[in-house]
Design a protein around this motif. Structure first.
Motif, PDB file in Angstrom:
ATOM      1  N   TYR A   1      69.914  68.192  52.936  1.00 30.70           N
ATOM      2  CA  TYR A   1      70.426  67.092  52.850  1.00 30.70           C
ATOM      3  C   TYR A   1      70.277  66.328  54.301  1.00 30.70           C
ATOM      4  N   PHE A   2      69.742  66.986  55.337  1.00 33.04           N
ATOM      5  CA  PHE A   2      69.588  66.086  56.684  1.00 33.04           C
ATOM      6  C   PHE A   2      68.351  65.012  56.248  1.00 33.04           C
ATOM      7  N   ILE A   3      67.406  65.492  55.418  1.00 29.03           N
ATOM      8  CA  ILE A   3      66.548  64.467  55.096  1.00 29.03           C
ATOM      9  C   ILE A   3      67.079  63.357  53.935  1.00 29.03           C
ATOM     10  N   THR A   4      68.097  63.812  53.062  1.00 29.83           N
ATOM     11  CA  THR A   4      68.508  63.087  52.034  1.00 29.83           C
ATOM     12  C   THR A   4      69.364  61.899  52.826  1.00 29.83           C
ATOM     13  N   ILE A   5      69.709  62.008  53.900  1.00 31.96           N
ATOM     14  CA  ILE A   5      70.664  60.829  54.607  1.00 31.96           C
ATOM     15  C   ILE A   5      69.886  59.991  55.188  1.00 31.96           C
ATOM     16  N   THR A   6      68.461  60.309  55.314  1.00 30.44           N
ATOM     17  CA  THR A   6      67.634  59.229  55.812  1.00 30.44           C
ATOM     18  C   THR A   6      67.119  58.285  54.684  1.00 30.44           C
ATOM     19  N   GLY A   7      67.115  58.784  53.700  1.00 26.03           N
ATOM     20  CA  GLY A   7      66.479  58.069  52.496  1.00 26.03           C
ATOM     21  C   GLY A   7      65.043  58.108  52.335  1.00 26.03           C
ATOM     22  N   HIS A   8      64.282  59.269  53.292  1.00 23.34           N
ATOM     23  CA  HIS A   8      62.712  59.388  53.002  1.00 23.34           C
ATOM     24  C   HIS A   8      62.644  60.262  51.926  1.00 23.34           C
ATOM     25  N   PRO A   9      61.241  60.099  51.320  1.00 21.36           N
ATOM     26  CA  PRO A   9      60.854  60.900  50.416  1.00 21.36           C
ATOM     27  C   PRO A   9      60.478  62.258  50.671  1.00 21.36           C
ATOM     28  N   ALA A  10      60.774  63.206  50.058  1.00 19.60           N
ATOM     29  CA  ALA A  10      60.506  64.768  50.494  1.00 19.60           C
ATOM     30  C   ALA A  10      60.139  65.722  49.167  1.00 19.60           C
ATOM     31  N   ILE A  11      59.297  66.446  49.577  1.00 18.07           N
ATOM     32  CA  ILE A  11      58.674  67.350  48.395  1.00 18.07           C
ATOM     33  C   ILE A  11      58.768  68.723  48.773  1.00 18.07           C
ATOM     34  N   SER A  12      59.189  69.544  47.849  1.00 18.05           N
ATOM     35  CA  SER A  12      59.165  71.065  47.668  1.00 18.05           C
ATOM     36  C   SER A  12      57.918  71.600  47.317  1.00 18.05           C
ATOM     37  N   VAL A  13      57.181  72.394  47.740  1.00 22.73           N
ATOM     38  CA  VAL A  13      55.605  72.883  47.404  1.00 22.73           C
ATOM     39  C   VAL A  13      55.716  74.131  47.723  1.00 22.73           C
ATOM     40  N   PRO A  14      55.293  75.178  46.644  1.00 21.89           N
ATOM     41  CA  PRO A  14      55.019  76.676  46.966  1.00 21.89           C
ATOM     42  C   PRO A  14      54.277  76.870  48.140  1.00 21.89           C
ATOM     43  N   CYS A  15      54.859  77.876  48.897  1.00 19.29           N
ATOM     44  CA  CYS A  15      54.232  77.993  50.452  1.00 19.29           C
ATOM     45  C   CYS A  15      53.812  79.631  50.402  1.00 19.29           C
ATOM     46  N   GLY A  16      54.776  80.559  49.714  1.00 20.95           N
ATOM     47  CA  GLY A  16      54.373  81.852  49.813  1.00 20.95           C
ATOM     48  C   GLY A  16      55.433  82.805  49.321  1.00 20.95           C
ATOM     49  N   PHE A  17      55.440  84.094  49.637  1.00 22.62           N
ATOM     50  CA  PHE A  17      56.509  84.950  49.107  1.00 22.62           C
ATOM     51  C   PHE A  17      56.648  85.878  50.138  1.00 22.62           C
ATOM     52  N   THR A  18      58.239  86.153  50.349  1.00 25.84           N
ATOM     53  CA  THR A  18      58.589  87.277  51.149  1.00 25.84           C
ATOM     54  C   THR A  18      58.019  88.674  50.899  1.00 25.84           C
ATOM     55  N   PRO A  19      58.221  89.580  51.710  1.00 23.26           N
ATOM     56  CA  PRO A  19      57.671  90.899  51.334  1.00 23.26           C
ATOM     57  C   PRO A  19      58.320  91.675  50.048  1.00 23.26           C
ATOM     58  N   ASP A  20      59.491  91.289  49.528  1.00 24.44           N
ATOM     59  CA  ASP A  20      60.102  91.663  48.477  1.00 24.44           C
ATOM     60  C   ASP A  20      59.825  90.655  47.330  1.00 24.44           C
ATOM     61  N   GLY A  21      58.752  90.065  47.390  1.00 22.42           N
ATOM     62  CA  GLY A  21      58.334  89.060  46.196  1.00 22.42           C
ATOM     63  C   GLY A  21      59.068  87.708  45.699  1.00 22.42           C
ATOM     64  N   LEU A  22      59.839  87.246  46.986  1.00 19.11           N
ATOM     65  CA  LEU A  22      60.736  86.021  46.504  1.00 19.11           C
ATOM     66  C   LEU A  22      60.090  84.899  47.117  1.00 19.11           C
ATOM     67  N   PRO A  23      60.215  83.802  46.405  1.00 17.65           N
ATOM     68  CA  PRO A  23      59.363  82.640  46.725  1.00 17.65           C
ATOM     69  C   PRO A  23      60.069  81.929  47.851  1.00 17.65           C
ATOM     70  N   VAL A  24      59.095  81.239  48.430  1.00 17.21           N
ATOM     71  CA  VAL A  24      59.450  80.143  49.870  1.00 17.21           C
ATOM     72  C   VAL A  24      58.545  79.030  49.553  1.00 17.21           C
ATOM     73  N   GLY A  25      59.217  77.999  49.730  1.00 20.56           N
ATOM     74  CA  GLY A  25      58.671  76.763  49.779  1.00 20.56           C
ATOM     75  C   GLY A  25      58.591  75.983  51.093  1.00 20.56           C
ATOM     76  N   VAL A  26      57.782  74.977  50.982  1.00 20.54           N
ATOM     77  CA  VAL A  26      57.694  74.175  52.132  1.00 20.54           C
ATOM     78  C   VAL A  26      58.026  72.722  51.878  1.00 20.54           C
ATOM     79  N   GLN A  27      58.871  72.089  52.758  1.00 16.44           N
ATOM     80  CA  GLN A  27      59.221  70.759  52.454  1.00 16.44           C
ATOM     81  C   GLN A  27      58.205  69.702  53.216  1.00 16.44           C
ATOM     82  N   ILE A  28      57.752  68.741  52.690  1.00 22.53           N
ATOM     83  CA  ILE A  28      56.760  67.900  53.379  1.00 22.53           C
ATOM     84  C   ILE A  28      57.591  66.428  53.041  1.00 22.53           C
ATOM     85  N   VAL A  29      58.084  65.715  54.207  1.00 21.15           N
ATOM     86  CA  VAL A  29      58.721  64.544  54.232  1.00 21.15           C
ATOM     87  C   VAL A  29      57.859  63.439  54.581  1.00 21.15           C
TER      88      VAL A  29
END
Length: 470
Positions: free
Chosen positions: A411-439
């Protein structure tokens, strides 16, 4: 082709097969209904199913194809709508017992546009009550579970949509985002969620609201671009509508990124971030350099975004949900009551200060983005947490005071009004997804899609399916 394999094709490939009559809309819809029947009981993503109507609509689509006609960009593609989006003649609960039996007589703007583009609705996806909080559970339908670990949350508030995508139950889905509700569940479910600039997708007719936006979700960046092309464009009924045609996003996303300056911060300038999330992000930092970008450690100072967002969010909730509080307090979850009451108690001076801060934050972000074309930061500060937990109460030893404190990286990005996308980035050692945010720069959705596509092509993380679909 096996039914389940058909369900995991890219939406762009499905569209090509439909256009060439190598598959029919009825075949495609039937395959997805079979996948829903097989997988949905384990994850609870689709909460209202309109199977009979979907097959009837698919037959109409096939009839048009036989006549050499098309229903639009999304002709014959299955879709599901977030249960915050009104659907004419189909129950829309907003995740609230107050509206458990509500059947609207109109479609939301997002639903109308998807129908006009030829998409075939399979039903509704789960959301937290009124979309509040990034954990998808409510007293009407219960919790939606993360398909990569059924003991974990899928995020929210477009959680049902993200899970439906990850499980091959739909190839495209709509959602909405105020504090991260497109980005957060995409991050938790290894799919793509795009928060566009306010006005890119028109919201409710006549609305001046700019914190919450509707937007696209899919399994790939190319599919998100296709969906965005159908959803975006001028709406004369919306005072903030952007006039650029949606067809802009059908252009090829390939680009040479050599020399492109990118600001990188794996902790968003000092926010508490779980070590597992940081490790995944840092392991992918080199990908941006590999595709030619000049990556520099830098982050704008958006610390005032906390006050601005918390105040303006509360004021908005007081406006939209405040009238329900007196009559239905006992049917609302505690977090909703707290947030609405906070809004009702705000003074004009407090709201005015929040708007001034927002203006200053926009200017600070613009100045920063004049130097860097993109900012790359975490989507979420934590990996998926227990589905039994309403929200994280601490991150890296730092206590979270409210149910939305842990979502600052969105929401720090929300308040600025800039476009932002979440793209798959990798997985934790226990297999949980982590994305990266490109603004990206203000209203530069196309540039964001280009960089996201380049990152996606270099990593192919999004191709990893959850075990629940096997």
């Amino acid at each position: 082709m096996a039914s389940v394999d058909l369900c995991f094709l890219d939406a762009t490939e499905m569209a090509r097969l439909l256009a060439r009559r190598e598959i029919s809309a009825r075949e495609l819809v039937a395959a997805h209904l079979t996948q829903i029947e097989r997988v949905n009981p384990r994850v609870n993503a689709i909460v209202t199913l309109t199977a009979e109507q979907a097959m009837a609509d698919a037959a109409v689509a096939d009839g048009l194809t036989a006549l050499g006609q098309t229903g639009g960009l999304l002709h014959g593609l299955p879709v599901a709508h977030k249960d915050l989006h009104e659907t004419k003649g189909v129950r829309t609960t907003y995740g609230s017992p107050i509206f458990a039996d509500f059947v609207p007589d109109f479609d939301s703007v997002a639903v109308r546009r998807l129908k006009a583009a030829g998409a075939i609705s399979l039903g509704k996806t789960n959301t937290p009550e009124f979309g509040l909080g990034s954990q998808t559970f409510n007293p009407v339908f219960g919790a939606t579970r993360n398909p990569y670990d059924l003991t974990k949350t899928c995020g929210g508030s477009s959680g049902g949509a993200a899970v439906a995508l990850a499980c091959g139950m739909v190839p495209i889905a709509d959602g909405s985002d105020m504090g991260g509700s497109l980005r957060n569940p995409a991050n938790f479910c290894n799919v793509v969620g795009f928060r566009c600039s306010p006005g890119r997708m028109p919201g409710p007719a006549g609305s001046w609201a700019t914190l919450s936006v509707d937007g696209p979700m899919a399994r790939t960046v190319g599919d998100v671009a296709l969906l965005l092309a159908a959803m975006a464009g001028l709406d004369p009924a919306s005072p903030i509508s952007i006039s650029e045609p949606g067809e802009r996003f059908l252009a090829p996303l390939d680009r040479d990124f050599r020399g492109t300056r990118i600001a990188w911060s794996s902790d968003f300038g000092g926010l508490p971030v779980d070590a597992r999330v940081k490790a995944v992000l840092e392991s992918r930092r080199g990908v941006f350099a590999d595709i030619g970008c000049r990556v520099e450690e830098a982050c704008p100072d958006l610390s005032d975004a906390y006050e601005a967002f918390q105040t303006l969010r509360a004021a908005g909730l007081a406006e939209t949900r405040g009238p329900l509080l007196a009559a239905h307090r006992g049917e609302m979850k505690e977090a909703a009551v707290w947030n609405i009451e906070k809004g009702l108690a705000l003074s004009g001076a407090e709201i005015g200060r929040a708007n001034r801060l927002r203006t200053q934050l926009f200017q600070a972000m613009k100045t920063f983005m004049d130097r860097y074309e993109f900012l790359v930061v975490p989507v979420n500060q934590v990996p998926p947490f227990s589905v039994e937990m309403e929200y994280p109460t601490e991150i890296a030893g730092v206590p979270m005071e409210t149910y939305i404190d842990w979502m600052k990286s969105c929401y720090f990005i929300t308040i600025t009004g800039h476009p932002a996308i979440s793209v798959p980035c990798g997985f934790t050692p226990d297999g949980l997804p982590v994305g990266v945010q490109i603004v990206g720069r203000y209203r530069n959705e196309f540039g964001v899609l280009q960089l996201a596509k380049a990152f996606e092509s270099a990593t192919r993380v999004g191709r990893r399916k959850p075990n629940v679909v096997d």
